[in-house]
Every structure is written in structure tokens, then in C-alpha cells.
Design a protein around this motif. Structure first.
Motif, PDB file in Angstrom:
ATOM      1  N   PRO A   1       0.799  -1.229   0.000  1.00  0.00           N
ATOM      2  CA  PRO A   1       0.000   0.000   0.000  1.00  0.00           C
ATOM      3  C   PRO A   1       0.830   1.276   0.000  1.00  0.00           C
ATOM      4  CG  PRO A   1      -0.847  -1.569   1.596  1.00  0.00           C
ATOM      5  CD  PRO A   1       0.468  -2.096   1.144  1.00  0.00           C
ATOM      6  N   ASP A   2       2.009   1.275   0.640  1.00  0.00           N
ATOM      7  CA  ASP A   2       2.834   2.485   0.655  1.00  0.00           C
ATOM      8  C   ASP A   2       3.216   2.911  -0.753  1.00  0.00           C
ATOM      9  OD1 ASP A   2       2.656   2.522   3.364  1.00  0.00           O
ATOM     10  OD2 ASP A   2       4.750   1.994   3.768  1.00  0.00           O
ATOM     11  N   ALA A   3       3.353   1.942  -1.658  1.00  0.00           N
ATOM     12  CA  ALA A   3       3.633   2.246  -3.066  1.00  0.00           C
ATOM     13  C   ALA A   3       2.346   2.316  -3.886  1.00  0.00           C
ATOM     14  CB  ALA A   3       4.566   1.195  -3.651  1.00  0.00           C
ATOM     15  N   GLY A   4       1.199   2.130  -3.225  1.00  0.00           N
ATOM     16  CA  GLY A   4      -0.089   2.311  -3.886  1.00  0.00           C
ATOM     17  C   GLY A   4      -0.588   1.133  -4.691  1.00  0.00           C
ATOM     18  N   TYR A   5      -0.034  -0.074  -4.488  1.00  0.00           N
ATOM     19  CA  TYR A   5      -0.488  -1.166  -5.343  1.00  0.00           C
ATOM     20  C   TYR A   5      -0.667  -2.480  -4.576  1.00  0.00           C
ATOM     21  CZ  TYR A   5       4.196  -3.341  -5.601  1.00  0.00           C
ATOM     22  OH  TYR A   5       5.381  -3.970  -5.304  1.00  0.00           O
ATOM     23  N   LEU A   6      -1.443  -3.329  -5.222  1.00  0.00           N
ATOM     24  CA  LEU A   6      -1.709  -4.698  -4.809  1.00  0.00           C
ATOM     25  C   LEU A   6      -1.656  -5.526  -6.083  1.00  0.00           C
ATOM     26  CD1 LEU A   6      -2.886  -6.887  -2.854  1.00  0.00           C
ATOM     27  CD2 LEU A   6      -5.138  -5.957  -3.358  1.00  0.00           C
ATOM     28  N   SER A   7      -0.901  -6.632  -6.103  1.00  0.00           N
ATOM     29  CA  SER A   7      -0.755  -7.411  -7.335  1.00  0.00           C
ATOM     30  C   SER A   7      -0.815  -8.899  -7.043  1.00  0.00           C
ATOM     31  CB  SER A   7       0.557  -7.070  -8.045  1.00  0.00           C
ATOM     32  OG  SER A   7       1.671  -7.307  -7.209  1.00  0.00           O
ATOM     33  N   ILE A   8      -1.116  -9.660  -8.092  1.00  0.00           N
ATOM     34  CA  ILE A   8      -1.158 -11.112  -7.987  1.00  0.00           C
ATOM     35  C   ILE A   8      -0.547 -11.709  -9.248  1.00  0.00           C
ATOM     36  CG2 ILE A   8      -3.556 -11.176  -8.823  1.00  0.00           C
ATOM     37  CD1 ILE A   8      -3.946 -13.691  -7.049  1.00  0.00           C
ATOM     38  N   TYR A   9       0.308 -12.726  -9.064  1.00  0.00           N
ATOM     39  CA  TYR A   9       1.016 -13.399 -10.143  1.00  0.00           C
ATOM     40  C   TYR A   9       0.665 -14.876 -10.142  1.00  0.00           C
ATOM     41  CZ  TYR A   9       4.270  -9.368 -10.222  1.00  0.00           C
ATOM     42  OH  TYR A   9       4.835  -8.116 -10.300  1.00  0.00           O
ATOM     43  N   THR A  10       0.676 -15.482 -11.325  1.00  0.00           N
ATOM     44  CA  THR A  10       0.598 -16.933 -11.444  1.00  0.00           C
ATOM     45  C   THR A  10       1.738 -17.401 -12.329  1.00  0.00           C
ATOM     46  OG1 THR A  10      -0.942 -16.807 -13.318  1.00  0.00           O
ATOM     47  CG2 THR A  10      -1.906 -17.024 -11.117  1.00  0.00           C
ATOM     48  N   ASN A  11       2.483 -18.390 -11.827  1.00  0.00           N
ATOM     49  CA  ASN A  11       3.615 -18.966 -12.558  1.00  0.00           C
ATOM     50  C   ASN A  11       4.567 -17.896 -13.095  1.00  0.00           C
ATOM     51  OD1 ASN A  11       2.740 -21.583 -12.051  1.00  0.00           O
ATOM     52  ND2 ASN A  11       1.496 -21.655 -13.908  1.00  0.00           N
ATOM     53  N   GLY A  12       4.844 -16.895 -12.259  1.00  0.00           N
ATOM     54  CA  GLY A  12       5.822 -15.883 -12.584  1.00  0.00           C
ATOM     55  C   GLY A  12       5.327 -14.745 -13.444  1.00  0.00           C
ATOM     56  N   VAL A  13       4.067 -14.779 -13.862  1.00  0.00           N
ATOM     57  CA  VAL A  13       3.514 -13.775 -14.773  1.00  0.00           C
ATOM     58  C   VAL A  13       2.486 -12.928 -14.021  1.00  0.00           C
ATOM     59  CG1 VAL A  13       2.227 -13.391 -16.913  1.00  0.00           C
ATOM     60  CG2 VAL A  13       3.882 -15.267 -16.759  1.00  0.00           C
ATOM     61  N   LEU A  14       2.576 -11.609 -14.173  1.00  0.00           N
ATOM     62  CA  LEU A  14       1.605 -10.717 -13.545  1.00  0.00           C
ATOM     63  C   LEU A  14       0.220 -10.984 -14.115  1.00  0.00           C
ATOM     64  CD1 LEU A  14       1.027  -8.264 -11.677  1.00  0.00           C
ATOM     65  CD2 LEU A  14       1.455  -6.806 -13.666  1.00  0.00           C
ATOM     66  N   ALA A  15      -0.716 -11.343 -13.243  1.00  0.00           N
ATOM     67  CA  ALA A  15      -2.086 -11.625 -13.670  1.00  0.00           C
ATOM     68  C   ALA A  15      -3.002 -10.434 -13.456  1.00  0.00           C
ATOM     69  CB  ALA A  15      -2.630 -12.835 -12.918  1.00  0.00           C
ATOM     70  N   ALA A  16      -2.761  -9.654 -12.400  1.00  0.00           N
ATOM     71  CA  ALA A  16      -3.598  -8.483 -12.127  1.00  0.00           C
ATOM     72  C   ALA A  16      -2.868  -7.557 -11.173  1.00  0.00           C
ATOM     73  CB  ALA A  16      -4.946  -8.888 -11.535  1.00  0.00           C
ATOM     74  N   MET A  17      -3.113  -6.251 -11.345  1.00  0.00           N
ATOM     75  CA  MET A  17      -2.570  -5.256 -10.425  1.00  0.00           C
ATOM     76  C   MET A  17      -3.606  -4.158 -10.221  1.00  0.00           C
ATOM     77  SD  MET A  17       0.828  -2.795 -10.706  1.00  0.00           S
ATOM     78  CE  MET A  17       1.984  -4.068 -10.213  1.00  0.00           C
ATOM     79  N   ASN A  18      -3.777  -3.752  -8.988  1.00  0.00           N
ATOM     80  CA  ASN A  18      -4.574  -2.579  -8.654  1.00  0.00           C
ATOM     81  C   ASN A  18      -3.611  -1.510  -8.148  1.00  0.00           C
ATOM     82  OD1 ASN A  18      -6.218  -0.602  -7.492  1.00  0.00           O
ATOM     83  ND2 ASN A  18      -7.744  -2.070  -6.782  1.00  0.00           N
ATOM     84  N   SER A  19      -3.451  -0.444  -8.927  1.00  0.00           N
ATOM     85  CA  SER A  19      -2.498   0.620  -8.595  1.00  0.00           C
ATOM     86  C   SER A  19      -3.166   1.801  -7.906  1.00  0.00           C
ATOM     87  CB  SER A  19      -1.791   1.090  -9.873  1.00  0.00           C
ATOM     88  OG  SER A  19      -1.078   0.037 -10.472  1.00  0.00           O
ATOM     89  N   SER A  20      -4.346   1.565  -7.352  1.00  0.00           N
ATOM     90  CA  SER A  20      -5.085   2.638  -6.665  1.00  0.00           C
ATOM     91  C   SER A  20      -5.440   2.214  -5.242  1.00  0.00           C
ATOM     92  CB  SER A  20      -6.357   2.985  -7.451  1.00  0.00           C
ATOM     93  OG  SER A  20      -6.055   3.396  -8.757  1.00  0.00           O
TER      94      SER A  20
END
Length: 269
Positions: free
Chosen positions: A116-135
Motif C-alpha cells: 500500500p505504501d507504493a499504492g499497489y496490490l498485485s497477484i502473479y501466477t507462474n511468474g507472470v503478472l495476472a492483475a494489479m490494482n495501482s489505486s
């Protein structure tokens, strides 16, 4: 940390087996309190997953209503037929969401990064970014303002939610955010092996078809590969976001190149 197995949970060699009926692991209270960023990484296999079963939830529950609040979470199959990870305070929840659901996935690496300090939450599957919320506006302090007295693998903080059926091969909690390079390296290495510690590492390169194959030892602590088309004070280095492969004791990254375009490479932590 030592966990406590629920009645429907068991250990099968290196795997945690969850029956989907009463199986879960309870972790000690306070495991993420005080952290400004958290990464949770696991390798798991699933069959058919009921809506809102949780891979993990760390936080609190209202003892009267049986509803969860103030937590970090990850669900591989939501009621909206998505996969998500989320951060919640007393009144609202923010999520990073993607499709498909993870039903019938086998030995999938799942990484949730809460920063949260950098403003994001992310989730990866098998090393690949699947989703990011940058707000992300919910801070860790706000999300865990009541502490994290209830920390579960395979069990939700909402009493009405089902248990998770599946197999967990490895479950890691990091104090801080893993970088994309570290997540890709972990995906290549697989469970039961950590990134190396050697800070003195050299790259090697060979031509393979239309690619340059960049290699370096898996003993390296430097796992983020960057490239630039020119050197000097104005060089602009960018991360090479290509999944790594393993070849013996080396990482390999095949980078497409043009004979008329020079490219320089380096490793960073």
C-alpha cells in the motif's frame, strides 16, 4: 512459524492436504502485524473450488456476526467467477482481480504482493503478472488496525464461506514486496528451493535462432535482468519481462534481437 492443523487437514510428504470440508491450518496471531508490505507465495493444486474458498486470510472476525474484517486475503474462485487478492479495513475492500478461476490448476505458483505504501496490490501466477490494482488507499496499518489474531491457510474469516479443497506444496510469507524478477526466478526454481546468495555473478550470451540466450547461475542473488540500447549517462535500463527457464544450474532468458539494434544487459537485485 508452526501451524495447527484443522480436523480435515493432513500432511502427505511435503504437501498439505485440505479436504474442503473442515481442513485448514491456523497460523500464529500477529505474523503480519507491523509490516508495511507483505508478499505471500505458494504452490498449490486444486480440483473444483466452491465460491469464496480462500487460499489464505490474515486478519480478524466479528465474533457476533461471523463476518471478516481488517484482513489480507486471496480467493482462487470468487462468486463472480474470478480469482482475486484483497486488502480490507473496517468498512471497505480493494482487490486485484483476474480471470480465469484456478479450478483444476496443478502445481500453480501464486504470489500476492501487498504494498500500500507504493499504492499497489498485485497477484502473479507462474511468474507472470495476472492483475494489479495501482489505486490502493488502504494502508497496512489501517487494514490490520485490530491486529491479525486469526491467520488461516485454506479457511476464510467469513464463517459462511466454504473451506478450500486442494494441495499446498509450499507456503511462504515475506516481510516486504518481492520484485517481478524475484517472482519469475522463484517460478523457475519451483518449491523447496530459494534464490541464491551469490552477489558476484557474470552473464553469458549465445545466439539461438532469432534470440540471444542470456544465462547466469542459479546461485545468484541477482535475478532481475535489465537491458538498454545504449550505454552512457543517458542510458535507459528497462526490465526484461520474459519468463526464465532452467538449464542445469543456470537461469536462461531468450531475448529476441535485431542484428541492426545493439542491446546491453545487466543484472540487479
Amino acid at each position: 512459524y508452526a501451524g495447527i492443523l484443522g480436523s480435515g487437514a493432513s500432511l502427505n510428504g511435503s504437501e498439505l492436504v485440505l479436504d474442503g470440508l473442515s481442513g485448514f491450518v491456523q497460523l500464529p496471531a500477529g505474523i503480519v502485524s507491523g509490516m508495511s508490505a507483505v508478499t505471500v507465495e505458494t504452490w498449490a493444486s486444486f480440483g473444483t473450488i466452491s465460491n469464496w474458498a480462500a487460499i489464505f486470510e490474515f486478519g480478524d472476525t466479528d465474533d457476533v456476526s461471523g463476518q471478516g474484517h481488517n484482513y489480507l486475503s486471496c480467493q482462487p474462485h470468487t462468486g463472480g467467477a474470478t480469482t482475486q487478492t484483497g486488502i480490507r479495513n473496517a468498512t471497505s475492500e480493494l482487490n486485484a482481480v483476474f480471470t480465469p478461476v484456478l479450478d483444476n490448476y496443478s502445481n500453480v505458483q501464486i504470489v500476492a504482493v501487498f504494498h500500500p505504501d507504493a499504492g499497489y496490490l498485485s497477484i502473479y501466477t507462474n511468474g507472470v503478472l495476472a492483475a494489479m490494482n495501482s489505486s490502493i488507499t488502504i494502508t497496512m496499518e489501517d487494514a490490520l488496525s485490530t491486529g491479525d489474531p486469526h491467520n488461516y491457510i485454506g479457511h476464510s474469516l467469513w464463517n459462511a464461506d466454504p473451506y478450500l479443497p486442494g494441495y499446498i506444496d509450499e507456503f511462504r510469507i515475506y516481510n516486504g514486496p518481492l520484485t517481478p524478477g524475484e517472482i519469475r526466478a522463484d517460478a523457475a526454481l519451483g518449491p523447496n528451493q530459494l534464490i541464491g546468495t551469490n552477489m558476484n555473478t557474470s552473464l553469458s550470451a549465445t545466439v539461438s535462432g532469432g534470440n540471444i540466450m542470456i544465462e547466469w547461475p542459479t546461485t545468484s542473488a541477482l535475478v532481475t535482468l535489465e537491458s538498454t540500447p545504449s550505454l552512457g549517462p543517458d542510458a535507459h535500463w528497462t526490465e526484461v519481462a520474459i519468463p526464465m527457464k532452467l538449464d542445469g544450474g543456470n537461469y536462461q532468458v531468450p531475448v529476441p534481437v535485431s542484428p541492426d539494434s545493439p542491446m546491453y544487459f545487466r543484472l540487479i537485485q
